[in-house]
Scaffold this active site. Structure first.
Site, PDB file in Angstrom:
ATOM      1  N   LYS A  29     -36.769 -41.002 -95.324  1.00 51.93           N
ATOM      2  CA  LYS A  29     -37.146 -42.075 -96.561  1.00 51.93           C
ATOM      3  C   LYS A  29     -38.039 -43.298 -96.149  1.00 51.93           C
ATOM      4  O   LYS A  29     -37.822 -43.773 -94.844  1.00 51.93           O
ATOM      5  CB  LYS A  29     -35.651 -42.767 -96.724  1.00 51.93           C
ATOM      6  CG  LYS A  29     -35.810 -44.017 -97.725  1.00 51.93           C
ATOM      7  CD  LYS A  29     -34.440 -44.494 -98.206  1.00 51.93           C
ATOM      8  CE  LYS A  29     -34.522 -45.493 -99.271  1.00 51.93           C
ATOM      9  NZ  LYS A  29     -33.392 -45.984-100.009  1.00 51.93           N
ATOM     10  N   ASP A  37     -26.034 -52.112-105.473  1.00 49.34           N
ATOM     11  CA  ASP A  37     -26.799 -51.295-106.322  1.00 49.34           C
ATOM     12  C   ASP A  37     -25.956 -49.954-106.599  1.00 49.34           C
ATOM     13  O   ASP A  37     -26.565 -48.851-106.487  1.00 49.34           O
ATOM     14  CB  ASP A  37     -28.189 -51.189-105.728  1.00 49.34           C
ATOM     15  CG  ASP A  37     -29.145 -50.717-106.798  1.00 49.34           C
ATOM     16  OD1 ASP A  37     -28.992 -50.605-107.978  1.00 49.34           O
ATOM     17  OD2 ASP A  37     -30.353 -50.204-106.278  1.00 49.34           O
TER      18      ASP A  37
HETATM   19  P1  ADP Z   1     -34.441 -45.967-103.791  1.00 48.44           P
HETATM   20  O1  ADP Z   1     -34.239 -47.023-102.915  1.00 48.44           O
HETATM   21  O2  ADP Z   1     -36.089 -45.714-103.889  1.00 48.44           O
HETATM   22  O3  ADP Z   1     -33.788 -45.777-105.029  1.00 48.44           O
HETATM   23  P2  ADP Z   1     -32.800 -43.905-102.747  1.00 48.44           P
HETATM   24  O4  ADP Z   1     -32.073 -43.991-101.457  1.00 48.44           O
HETATM   25  O5  ADP Z   1     -31.904 -44.084-103.668  1.00 48.44           O
HETATM   26  O6  ADP Z   1     -34.214 -44.606-102.893  1.00 48.44           O
HETATM   27  O7  ADP Z   1     -33.179 -42.285-102.898  1.00 48.44           O
HETATM   28  C1  ADP Z   1     -33.833 -41.912-104.140  1.00 48.44           C
HETATM   29  C2  ADP Z   1     -33.391 -40.480-104.516  1.00 48.44           C
HETATM   30  O8  ADP Z   1     -33.625 -39.504-103.231  1.00 48.44           O
HETATM   31  C3  ADP Z   1     -31.887 -40.513-104.611  1.00 48.44           C
HETATM   32  O9  ADP Z   1     -31.523 -40.828-106.085  1.00 48.44           O
HETATM   33  C4  ADP Z   1     -31.542 -38.962-104.343  1.00 48.44           C
HETATM   34  O10 ADP Z   1     -31.713 -38.191-105.464  1.00 48.44           O
HETATM   35  C5  ADP Z   1     -32.459 -38.621-103.337  1.00 48.44           C
HETATM   36  N1  ADP Z   1     -31.966 -38.969-101.881  1.00 48.44           N
HETATM   37  C6  ADP Z   1     -31.898 -40.141-101.153  1.00 48.44           C
HETATM   38  N2  ADP Z   1     -31.472 -39.863 -99.841  1.00 48.44           N
HETATM   39  C7  ADP Z   1     -30.736 -38.528 -99.765  1.00 48.44           C
HETATM   40  C8  ADP Z   1     -30.211 -37.931 -98.951  1.00 48.44           C
HETATM   41  N3  ADP Z   1     -29.535 -38.491 -97.997  1.00 48.44           N
HETATM   42  N4  ADP Z   1     -29.870 -36.663 -99.348  1.00 48.44           N
HETATM   43  C9  ADP Z   1     -30.144 -35.961-100.382  1.00 48.44           C
HETATM   44  N5  ADP Z   1     -31.000 -36.618-101.575  1.00 48.44           N
HETATM   45  C10 ADP Z   1     -31.326 -37.656-101.055  1.00 48.44           C
END
Ligand code: ADP
Ligand code: MG
Length: 405
Positions: free
Chosen positions: A123, A228
């Site tokens: 991320k 959130d």
């Molecule tokens: P943001 O802060 O930009 O919303 P997120 O951490 O919510 O970021 O991640 C955005 C999207 O990426 C999530 O809605 C999910 O679909 C995918 N995602 C994030 N982390 C994971 C993970 N550990 N495993 C699988 N999918 C993930």
């Protein structure tokens, strides 16, 4: 912003050294003067440095800035991405980078693999992206400030996310296992699941609803509010069921087999806050109402039970077991949290009709034009911020192997 890893393979030892020097120089300089880059890179013979600088600039890892007083360079997000990737590569965290699976409001999400082929998620926090969460920041900060501030805030967001995931995972909360963080990036376990948002129906909505409310309460009992907690940040993992197959899958979403066991996994922690926060109740209620509203609208499920309520959840809270206090003491300090909070409001806009955050003193202050000039972050001033140590860790002085990230 696209993560273009092509140049990772052909950057030389010297290129990496110069890139690390620009990062180090950015600590005190909005625009790092060329002679300082040469000095920090520790390379003799100025000519070579110019060659490295031009390679890095061509690849978009640094950008030339003409300043009224002097010319120099600044690190770009691309350059920061490279430095972080190099750290993860050197630390044997990431071996190869796969597809982008998500573009969040303020992050890019990639699948990647460890040297032992474990699937992971990278991320990259991108706080500079214009979004609702940073409205406040955009207003009084972005206007006059350089990209370096955003990099710094993105870094705080990553550090915070990693710190909270670490304690939550250790305590058995259903969150992805955090693996590492560097600069503005977090590497974590890949969860093979869909966000709740993508799911049209579940076999037993009452059960899932109760589990989600229980999770909110359990968090509060350890001193935390997610901030959130919505259908985008809850991944629904399926165990068992009819061969793990979904009954139907459409463009819109999917439904699960009747006998499937669903486990909610919580993600996305940069806005997590303490139950001691001034507006704790507001954020707690908003998390609860997000789930309520979603279940009513999408899953046609309404609970008869009122609440849960923050005051009940934190009754008899064991101060010894508070995770907010632990994180503050061991990694992400209160001072850092304040820095981040000042610019990143824990506002949820992902959900239609989400309430506005109540105005606090900071907000009022930010309306004041005169205050704007002071909205500057002094990196030196922030506890625990040790970029030099990290750029050493980065192994930025060595050339990456081929066939890796
Ligand atoms: P943001 O802060 O930009 O919303 P997120 O951490 O919510 O970021 O991640 C955005 C999207 O990426 C999530 O809605 C999910 O679909 C995918 N995602 C994030 N982390 C994971 C993970 N550990 N495993 C699988 N999918 C993930
Ligand atoms: Mg999210």
């Amino acid at each position: 912003m696209k993560l273009d890893t092509r140049a990772l393979r052909y950057l030389t030892t010297e290129d990496w050294r110069v890139l690390a020097a620009v990062e180090q120089g950015s600590k005190n300089h909005e625009v790092v003067p060329t002679p300082l880059i040469a000095q920090l890179s520790g390379m003799r013979g100025g000519n070579n440095v110019h060659k490295n600088i031009s390679t890095l600039a061509k690849d978009g890892l640094i950008a030339k800035v003409k300043n009224a007083r002097y010319d120099g360079y600044r690190l770009t997000y691309g350059g920061l991405d490279y430095l972080a990737l190099n750290t993860h590569r050197k630390g044997d965290t990431i071996f190869s980078l796969g597809n982008q699976i998500g573009v969040g409001k303020e992050s890019d999400i990639y699948v990647c693999a460890s040297p032992s082929s474990r699937q992971l998620v990278l991320k990259l926090h991108r706080l500079g992206r214009i979004s609702f969460r940073t409205v406040k920041a955009n207003r009084d900060y972005l206007r006059n400030r350089n990209a370096g501030s955003w990099m710094y805030l993105s870094r705080l967001a990553a550090q915070k996310e990693h710190a909270f995931m670490k304690v939550l995972h250790r305590e058995g909360f259903p969150v992805p296992e955090p693996v590492a963080w560097s600069r503005h990036t977090v590497v974590m376990e890949f969860i093979d699941a869909f966000p709740l948002r993508m799911i049209d129906s579940v076999p037993d909505p009452g059960k899932l609803y109760a589990e989600l409310m229980d999770m909110i309460v359990q968090l509060a009992q350890r001193g935390l509010i997610h901030g959130d907690f919505n259908e985008f940040n809850i991944l629904i993992k399926e165990k068992g069921g009819s061969g793990g197959q979904r009954e139907e899958e459409t463009e819109e979403g999917s439904a699960f087999a009747k006998d499937a066991t669903l486990t909610p996994i919580l993600i996305d922690f940069p806005q997590t806050l303490s139950t001691n926060h001034t507006n704790a109740e507001f954020y707690f209620d908003r998390d609860v109402n997000c789930v309520k509203r979603y279940f009513e609208r999408r899953l046609r499920y309404t609970s008869d039970e009122p609440g849960p309520f923050l005051k009940d959840a934190i009754k008899g809270i064991d101060n010894e077991r508070r995770l907010d206090v632990e994180v503050e003491a061991t990694g992400f300090s209160r001072k850092m949290a304040k820095e981040l909070d000042r610019f990143v409001e824990p506002v949820s806009n992902e959900v239609e009709g989400a309430e506005a955050v109540p105005a606090d003193e900071d907000d009022l202050e930010d309306e004041d034009e005169d205050e704007q000039e002071e909205a500057e972050i002094d990196i030196e001033d922030v506890e625990g911020f040790e970029p030099e140590r990290e750029s050493r860790e980065a192994g930025a002085l060595e050339q990456p192997d081929d066939a890796t990230v």
